[in-house]
Design a protein around this motif. Sequence first.
Motif, PDB file in Angstrom:
ATOM      1  N   LYS A 174      14.374 -11.676 -13.311  1.00 57.99           N
ATOM      2  CA  LYS A 174      13.219 -12.570 -13.369  1.00 57.99           C
ATOM      3  C   LYS A 174      13.447 -13.818 -12.524  1.00 57.99           C
ATOM      4  O   LYS A 174      12.525 -14.316 -11.870  1.00 57.99           O
ATOM      5  CB  LYS A 174      12.945 -12.962 -14.825  1.00 57.99           C
ATOM      6  CG  LYS A 174      12.438 -11.814 -15.682  1.00 57.99           C
ATOM      7  CD  LYS A 174      12.277 -12.236 -17.134  1.00 57.99           C
ATOM      8  CE  LYS A 174      11.807 -11.063 -17.996  1.00 57.99           C
ATOM      9  NZ  LYS A 174      11.695 -11.439 -19.421  1.00 57.99           N
ATOM     10  N   GLU A 184       9.143  -9.419  -5.453  1.00 53.07           N
ATOM     11  CA  GLU A 184       9.180  -9.273  -6.913  1.00 53.07           C
ATOM     12  C   GLU A 184       9.233  -7.821  -7.347  1.00 53.07           C
ATOM     13  O   GLU A 184       9.999  -7.446  -8.254  1.00 53.07           O
ATOM     14  CB  GLU A 184       7.955  -9.958  -7.530  1.00 53.07           C
ATOM     15  CG  GLU A 184       7.900  -9.860  -9.049  1.00 53.07           C
ATOM     16  CD  GLU A 184       6.706 -10.589  -9.640  1.00 53.07           C
ATOM     17  OE1 GLU A 184       6.601 -10.665 -10.875  1.00 53.07           O
ATOM     18  OE2 GLU A 184       5.871 -11.098  -8.841  1.00 53.07           O
ATOM     19  N   GLU A 188      12.118  -6.105  -9.714  1.00 56.11           N
ATOM     20  CA  GLU A 188      11.784  -5.477 -10.996  1.00 56.11           C
ATOM     21  C   GLU A 188      12.282  -4.035 -11.038  1.00 56.11           C
ATOM     22  O   GLU A 188      12.833  -3.584 -12.052  1.00 56.11           O
ATOM     23  CB  GLU A 188      10.274  -5.522 -11.221  1.00 56.11           C
ATOM     24  CG  GLU A 188       9.732  -6.909 -11.523  1.00 56.11           C
ATOM     25  CD  GLU A 188       8.234  -6.916 -11.737  1.00 56.11           C
ATOM     26  OE1 GLU A 188       7.584  -5.883 -11.454  1.00 56.11           O
ATOM     27  OE2 GLU A 188       7.705  -7.955 -12.193  1.00 56.11           O
TER      28      GLU A 188
END
Length: 325
Positions: A174, A184, A188
């Motif tokens: 995160k 991102e 993830e």
Amino acid sequence: MNIGRALVPLTAVAGLVALCACSTAGASGNDGRLKVTASFYPMQFLAEQIGGGHVDVTGLTKPGTEPHDLELTPRQTGELGESDVIVYLKGLQPAVDDAIAQSGVANTVDAAALTTLEDHGTEVDGQHHTTGDNHTGHEDEVGSPMPEARGASADPHIWLDPVRYAEVAEGVGKALAKADPGHEATYEKNTAALVKKLDALNTDFEDGLKNRTSDTFITTHAAFGYLAERYGLVEEAVNGIDPESEPSAARMKTLHTLAKDKGVSTVFFETLASDRTARTLAGDLGLKTAVLDPIEGITDKSAGRDYFEVQHGNLQALRAALGAK
């Protein structure tokens, strides 16, 4: 001079500058990668596994160096301030904690704040400490340690418990996504893959240690308390959390008695700390010696090339010492 006409190219230039700034936000390296500084190997491993090709990771603790005693050079301290993200474990390395506090870096990730820490001494009885959900009694909520668990004797060795390490991995993922939102999705995906591997490692330990004849193992310093709690084992350490501390005569006498009463077969030592006391104790009692690696760094002496390989080596060493079938 026509002011209206002059403003057109100036506005265009300003827009171009803004566009360039946006395209490189969160990636200050010359190659566009996120500059990440990790305090020591377990934090470096997470950053590399999750960041992949989008990060440039620098480790402050060189292979073969005992991380507890790390002292930073002026150059390291200066370079620390140029980081986009710093990943560390507060309380393990005082010199690193001090340097980070003065670095001015906004994106710092304290692994100790992403899971629970507990106070461990030279003995950790996993059968008595572990609750029904396999978490310990010091926990308020995930990632929010109770105040008493962050005291001077708080055990920092959370990475040796695959479940806690997975919690830290999720927090690091995160943090990287926040610092570099353009990638991102990749962060993830990589975090999910790493957590899946850690879940599998946890299952390997659970299954591998089920059918054992003993629960007790002796180590040179108290690095394996969280691992002992996770799998219902009993760690008896010659020294406390500090690997360089000297055991008292009373502690050595206790270990002699305990080894005989609990049927201990092996005294474990480490790759980065002195094995003198462990070999002396084993020699006095006619016991075997073997390596149980706290994975504070990977060297040529490590039983593998990365965290997972060394952890599987630790599992096999524990199985042999505890008589697991």
